[in-house]
Design an enzyme around this catalytic site. Structure first.
Site, PDB file in Angstrom:
ATOM      1  N   ARG A   1      75.506  18.838  10.491  1.00  0.00           N
ATOM      2  CA  ARG A   1      75.375  17.518  10.119  1.00  0.00           C
ATOM      3  C   ARG A   1      74.505  16.487  10.904  1.00  0.00           C
ATOM      4  O   ARG A   1      74.115  15.603  10.321  1.00  0.00           O
ATOM      5  CB  ARG A   1      76.892  16.757   9.986  1.00  0.00           C
ATOM      6  CG  ARG A   1      77.780  17.370   9.045  1.00  0.00           C
ATOM      7  CD  ARG A   1      79.225  16.848   9.497  1.00  0.00           C
ATOM      8  NE  ARG A   1      79.231  15.697   9.053  1.00  0.00           N
ATOM      9  CZ  ARG A   1      79.905  15.098   7.849  1.00  0.00           C
ATOM     10  NH1 ARG A   1      80.345  16.069   6.995  1.00  0.00           N
ATOM     11  NH2 ARG A   1      80.131  13.814   7.612  1.00  0.00           N
TER      12      ARG A   1
ATOM     13  N   TRP B   1      76.177  10.917  15.959  1.00  0.00           N
ATOM     14  CA  TRP B   1      74.900  10.283  15.885  1.00  0.00           C
ATOM     15  C   TRP B   1      74.778   9.026  16.093  1.00  0.00           C
ATOM     16  O   TRP B   1      75.417   8.270  15.418  1.00  0.00           O
ATOM     17  CB  TRP B   1      74.632  10.847  14.342  1.00  0.00           C
ATOM     18  CG  TRP B   1      73.171  10.771  14.065  1.00  0.00           C
ATOM     19  CD1 TRP B   1      72.392  11.757  14.376  1.00  0.00           C
ATOM     20  CD2 TRP B   1      72.580   9.778  13.382  1.00  0.00           C
ATOM     21  NE1 TRP B   1      71.272  11.442  13.648  1.00  0.00           N
ATOM     22  CE2 TRP B   1      71.073  10.284  13.153  1.00  0.00           C
ATOM     23  CE3 TRP B   1      72.998   8.464  12.976  1.00  0.00           C
ATOM     24  CZ2 TRP B   1      70.324   9.390  12.106  1.00  0.00           C
ATOM     25  CZ3 TRP B   1      72.120   7.644  12.133  1.00  0.00           C
ATOM     26  CH2 TRP B   1      70.854   8.038  12.000  1.00  0.00           C
TER      27      TRP B   1
ATOM     28  N   GLU C   1      57.573  16.105  -1.878  1.00  0.00           N
ATOM     29  CA  GLU C   1      58.873  16.864  -1.319  1.00  0.00           C
ATOM     30  C   GLU C   1      58.195  17.810  -0.128  1.00  0.00           C
ATOM     31  O   GLU C   1      58.795  17.814   0.900  1.00  0.00           O
ATOM     32  CB  GLU C   1      59.321  17.700  -2.205  1.00  0.00           C
ATOM     33  CG  GLU C   1      60.284  18.775  -1.818  1.00  0.00           C
ATOM     34  CD  GLU C   1      61.500  18.277  -0.894  1.00  0.00           C
ATOM     35  OE1 GLU C   1      61.835  17.017  -0.946  1.00  0.00           O
ATOM     36  OE2 GLU C   1      62.100  19.131  -0.402  1.00  0.00           O
TER      37      GLU C   1
ATOM     38  N   LYS D   1      59.358  17.659   3.790  1.00  0.00           N
ATOM     39  CA  LYS D   1      59.856  18.765   4.531  1.00  0.00           C
ATOM     40  C   LYS D   1      58.977  18.919   5.717  1.00  0.00           C
ATOM     41  O   LYS D   1      59.497  19.342   6.683  1.00  0.00           O
ATOM     42  CB  LYS D   1      59.580  20.100   3.403  1.00  0.00           C
ATOM     43  CG  LYS D   1      60.655  21.287   3.693  1.00  0.00           C
ATOM     44  CD  LYS D   1      62.014  21.062   3.038  1.00  0.00           C
ATOM     45  CE  LYS D   1      62.436  19.644   2.969  1.00  0.00           C
ATOM     46  NZ  LYS D   1      63.480  19.201   2.206  1.00  0.00           N
TER      47      LYS D   1
ATOM     48  N   GLU E   1      59.440  16.312   8.524  1.00  0.00           N
ATOM     49  CA  GLU E   1      61.166  16.173   9.169  1.00  0.00           C
ATOM     50  C   GLU E   1      61.394  17.273   9.998  1.00  0.00           C
ATOM     51  O   GLU E   1      62.229  16.980  10.766  1.00  0.00           O
ATOM     52  CB  GLU E   1      62.008  16.098   7.966  1.00  0.00           C
ATOM     53  CG  GLU E   1      62.335  17.386   7.369  1.00  0.00           C
ATOM     54  CD  GLU E   1      63.734  17.250   6.408  1.00  0.00           C
ATOM     55  OE1 GLU E   1      63.744  17.985   5.108  1.00  0.00           O
ATOM     56  OE2 GLU E   1      64.837  16.505   6.604  1.00  0.00           O
TER      57      GLU E   1
ATOM     58  N   HIS F   1      41.069   6.268  -3.620  1.00  0.00           N
ATOM     59  CA  HIS F   1      41.326   4.562  -3.641  1.00  0.00           C
ATOM     60  C   HIS F   1      41.527   4.227  -2.357  1.00  0.00           C
ATOM     61  O   HIS F   1      42.278   3.213  -2.399  1.00  0.00           O
ATOM     62  CB  HIS F   1      42.134   4.333  -4.699  1.00  0.00           C
ATOM     63  CG  HIS F   1      41.702   4.825  -5.994  1.00  0.00           C
ATOM     64  ND1 HIS F   1      40.498   4.217  -6.531  1.00  0.00           N
ATOM     65  CD2 HIS F   1      41.977   5.746  -6.792  1.00  0.00           C
ATOM     66  CE1 HIS F   1      40.236   4.759  -7.835  1.00  0.00           C
ATOM     67  NE2 HIS F   1      41.219   5.486  -7.995  1.00  0.00           N
TER      68      HIS F   1
ATOM     69  N   LYS G   1      72.546  15.777   8.391  1.00  0.00           N
ATOM     70  CA  LYS G   1      72.570  16.584   6.951  1.00  0.00           C
ATOM     71  C   LYS G   1      73.050  15.658   6.112  1.00  0.00           C
ATOM     72  O   LYS G   1      72.874  15.507   4.979  1.00  0.00           O
ATOM     73  CB  LYS G   1      73.167  17.786   7.343  1.00  0.00           C
ATOM     74  CG  LYS G   1      73.337  18.576   6.150  1.00  0.00           C
ATOM     75  CD  LYS G   1      72.144  19.267   5.615  1.00  0.00           C
ATOM     76  CE  LYS G   1      72.008  19.989   4.395  1.00  0.00           C
ATOM     77  NZ  LYS G   1      70.834  19.935   3.745  1.00  0.00           N
TER      78      LYS G   1
HETATM   79  O1  M6R Z   1      73.038  14.915   0.312  1.00  0.00           O
HETATM   80  P1  M6R Z   1      71.885  14.236  -0.504  1.00  0.00           P
HETATM   81  O2  M6R Z   1      71.195  15.036  -1.275  1.00  0.00           O
HETATM   82  O3  M6R Z   1      72.406  12.799  -1.119  1.00  0.00           O
HETATM   83  O4  M6R Z   1      70.966  13.790   1.027  1.00  0.00           O
HETATM   84  C1  M6R Z   1      69.654  13.056   0.581  1.00  0.00           C
HETATM   85  C2  M6R Z   1      68.773  13.103   1.773  1.00  0.00           C
HETATM   86  O5  M6R Z   1      69.340  12.795   3.081  1.00  0.00           O
HETATM   87  C3  M6R Z   1      68.246  14.595   2.009  1.00  0.00           C
HETATM   88  O6  M6R Z   1      67.906  14.923   0.840  1.00  0.00           O
HETATM   89  C4  M6R Z   1      67.265  14.740   3.188  1.00  0.00           C
HETATM   90  O7  M6R Z   1      66.227  13.976   2.889  1.00  0.00           O
HETATM   91  C5  M6R Z   1      66.990  15.945   3.637  1.00  0.00           C
HETATM   92  N1  M6R Z   1      67.216  16.353   4.829  1.00  0.00           N
HETATM   93  C6  M6R Z   1      65.488  16.378   3.278  1.00  0.00           C
HETATM   94  O8  M6R Z   1      65.341  17.592   3.726  1.00  0.00           O
END
Ligand code: M6R
Length: 603
Positions: free
Chosen positions: A27, A73, A479, A483, A486, A502, A598
């Site tokens: 998490r 966290w 996306e 990825k 992050e 632009h 997570k």
């Molecule tokens: O559990 P969720 O799909 O609601 O989470 C949303 C975002 O926190 C999640 O997709 C986050 O952007 C990921 N770490 C991206 O890889």
């Protein structure tokens, strides 16, 4: 984000807590701690860093029959041992772990805790001091806890132990996830079922503003006014083998590799042996009745919503609007008539998305949660749920949930389109097309060495990068860039290829990596090729990811062709591998990127 585990009535408490914390590592956290009680003796041990650091501090003599543990966290106060949980009351008698954010903690401090000495800067410490103070004032522990819960504002999951009577854990929650785990002769509490699945498959939900008095052989749930609540246990559909890494070096790679299987699992879930769809008719009817579909989500799930928008609109004839959940919870725009909300969420626990759902429920708007986690908060609170059946996703970087979300929405769209008698939906052979998607992903997965090699020259030392594309490729670019940034910490933007000129093209200079996505639309492909030439002319280092029917000999990565509605699924897979290898080559922890969690359970 923060994780809680607690156990009462088991002589292996320390082991259960530590194993539970390890299961919650995915998490995201920056420090951890446990409190274990054994008769008259108790131990409070905390550490910054990994669970392994905490484990190293635990001596062999720390046995116990009850205890609580936590992964933190940081929100309020830096990453220090003093700020790590569990926290203790002024006298040390009460010990508390907390997830969430107590919004009025400074007011509470001022109003109730004059003369108290706090060790750290957290909002949690204020809460346990408050409970301790109320007991000092003459209340029983339960009365003190209830009184504090009436005062505390914000989001929380609490587990509290009174060191003078450690055969009970007091638990409460509001907005932050928390579950009861039922053992044989003992009971547990945890942030998610994964933490306790080694011990039990029997769980009990706790709803917001409920308080639980937990002993080894009883679970008493009530509201804050003391009214008892009846709750049935449920069996968690989690297999312990699903949450192992097997022989993989990282969960992310395992989860990328699982995507063909997930596609096939979705086919067998949402279609029968004859290819007829089995999507819940009540969901189909609700979407049919909608004047407009609003997809609310965060991060990767938000990007999956965009990747599905055109497909949903074409198959259902219903306009689709996307909303960033963290904005819509408090800035709800003017809605059209007959709205339907779709909450996309891998975890089903994202606080921002939940806030939107709370509003939607207040407004009487029908809602559908599309999630990977049965029984999650968003699933429980929405009108309907569709499950992703992707198996637990542990790596912080979401991969298989994105592709499963697009595929699940394809089933929903086709089912609605068919119910509306739309020719295009009837003729769209989704079962066959998704089988081709699974095969196309497998072909990409067999090219890992090539992708790794291409990435080496391109991103190993890069500071910034761009993904570009048009149409659905633009949404995949969003996306792909999320990825990459992050986990590799390369600053990256996903851009509509035509928009680059632009303004942003001024950032292109010698050596800047530009990754171009070109899938199967000839007109868009030709335009994106033009944009690629523009950046090459300015010194960019280009990598092309191209649908094989559009590909030229010198393109870098070729993706086998699938139906255009589903191309976001196949085009995203090489970008997941790009992010994975770039991160590996930079010597970083793929599964646990800094600062990220997570399950984002605070707003
Ligand atoms: O559990 P969720 O799909 O609601 O989470 C949303 C975002 O926190 C999640 O997709 C986050 O952007 C990921 N770490 C991206 O890889």
């Amino acid at each position: 984000m923060c994780g809680i585990v607690g156990v009462v009535g088991n002589s292996n408490a320390t082991d259960i807590l530590m194993q539970g914390l390890e299961k919650l590592e995915y998490r995201g956290y920056d420090s951890a701690g446990i409190y274990v009680v054994n008769g008259e003796r108790s131990n409070l041990i905390k550490s910054v860093g990994r669970i392994a650091d905490l484990r190293a501090k635990i001596g062999i003599d720390i046995a116990g029959s009850a205890g609580i543990g936590h992964t933190r966290w940081a929100t309020h106060g830096q990453v220090t041992e003093d700020n790590a949980h569990p926290h203790t009351s002024e006298t040390g008698r009460f010990v508390l772990v907390h997830n969430g954010v107590i919004e009025n903690y400074l007011q509470i401090k001022e109003e109730y805790l004059a003369g108290h000495t706090l060790k750290g800067q957290t909002d949690t410490e204020i809460a346990v001091h408050l409970i301790g103070q109320f007991v000092e004032d003459g209340l029983t522990v339960l009365e003190a806890f209830k009184k504090a819960l009436h005062i505390i504002e914000g989001s929380y999951a609490f587990a509290l132990i009174d060191s003078e009577n450690a055969d009970t854990i007091f638990v409460a929650k509001n907005k932050s996830p928390l579950l009861i785990g039922l053992g044989d002769g003992y009971n547990m509490v945890c942030s998610d079922a994964m933490a306790m699945i080694r011990e039990t498959s029997q769980f009990m939900e706790i709803h917001d503003k409920e308080l639980v008095v937990l002993t080894k052989d009883s679970v008493q749930i009530s509201d804050y006014d003391g009214n008892l609540v009846e709750r049935q246990a449920y069996t968690a559909e989690l297999d312990l083998s699903d949450i192992g890494k097997g022989t993989y070096p990282f969960y992310m790679l395992k989860e990328i590799d699982e995507q063909p299987t997930v596609m096939r699992k979705l086919i067998s879930t949402y279609a029968d042996a004859d290819g007829n769809l089995t999507v819940d008719p009540a969901i189909v009817k609700s979407v049919q009745e909608a004047g407009r579909i609003y997809i609310l989500a965060a991060g990767t799930s938000y990007n999956a919503g965009f990747a599905s928008k055109a497909m949903i609109e074409k198959l259902t004839d219903t306009p689709v609007e996307l909303g960033v959940a963290s904005e819509w919870g408090y800035n709800m725009p003017l809605l059209s008539e007959k709205p339907m909300f779709i909450l996309l969420s891998q975890s089903g626990e994202t606080a921002d998305s939940r806030q939107v759902l709370v509003k939607a429920n207040e407004m009487g708007i029908p809602s559908l949660t599309v999630t990977n986690v049965p029984g999650s908060t968003l699933s429980r609170e929405a009108t309907y749920t569709m499950l992703l059946h992707a198996g637990p996703e542990i790596a912080v970087a979401s991969t298989k949930a994105y592709t499963a979300q697009v595929a699940a929405l394809a089933f929903l769209s086709k089912a609605v389109g068919e119910a509306n008698g739309k020719k295009e939906a009837v003729e769209f052979d989704l079962v066959h097309e998704l089988s081709l998607v699974a095969q196309s992903i497998e072909a990409t997965l067999s090219e890992k060495d090539l992708i790794e090699e291409k990435v080496q020259g391109l991103l190993a030392d890069a500071r910034n990068a761009f993904y570009i594309g048009r149409g659905n490729d633009y949404y995949v670019a969003m996306e792909a860039s999320l990825k990459l940034k992050e986990i590799s910490y390369i600053q990256c933007e996903g851009f509509a290829a035509g928009e680059l000129k632009h303004g942003t093209i001024s950032l292109i200079e010698d050596g800047v990596p530009v990754l171009a996505l070109i899938s199967n639309n000839e007109v868009l492909a030709a335009h994106t090729r033009g944009n690629v030439q523009e950046v090459i002319a300015r010194g960019a280092n280009v990598l092309t990811i191209v649908d094989e029917t559009m590909a030229r000999e010198d393109d870098d990565i070729k993706v086998s062709t699938v139906h255009p509605y589903l191309s976001s699924i196949t085009m995203v897979v090489p970008t997941q591998l790009v992010a994975y290898y770039a991160t590996l080559q930079r010597g970083l922890d793929v599964d646990k990127p800094r600062n990220l969690a997570k399950s984002v359970t605070v707003e």
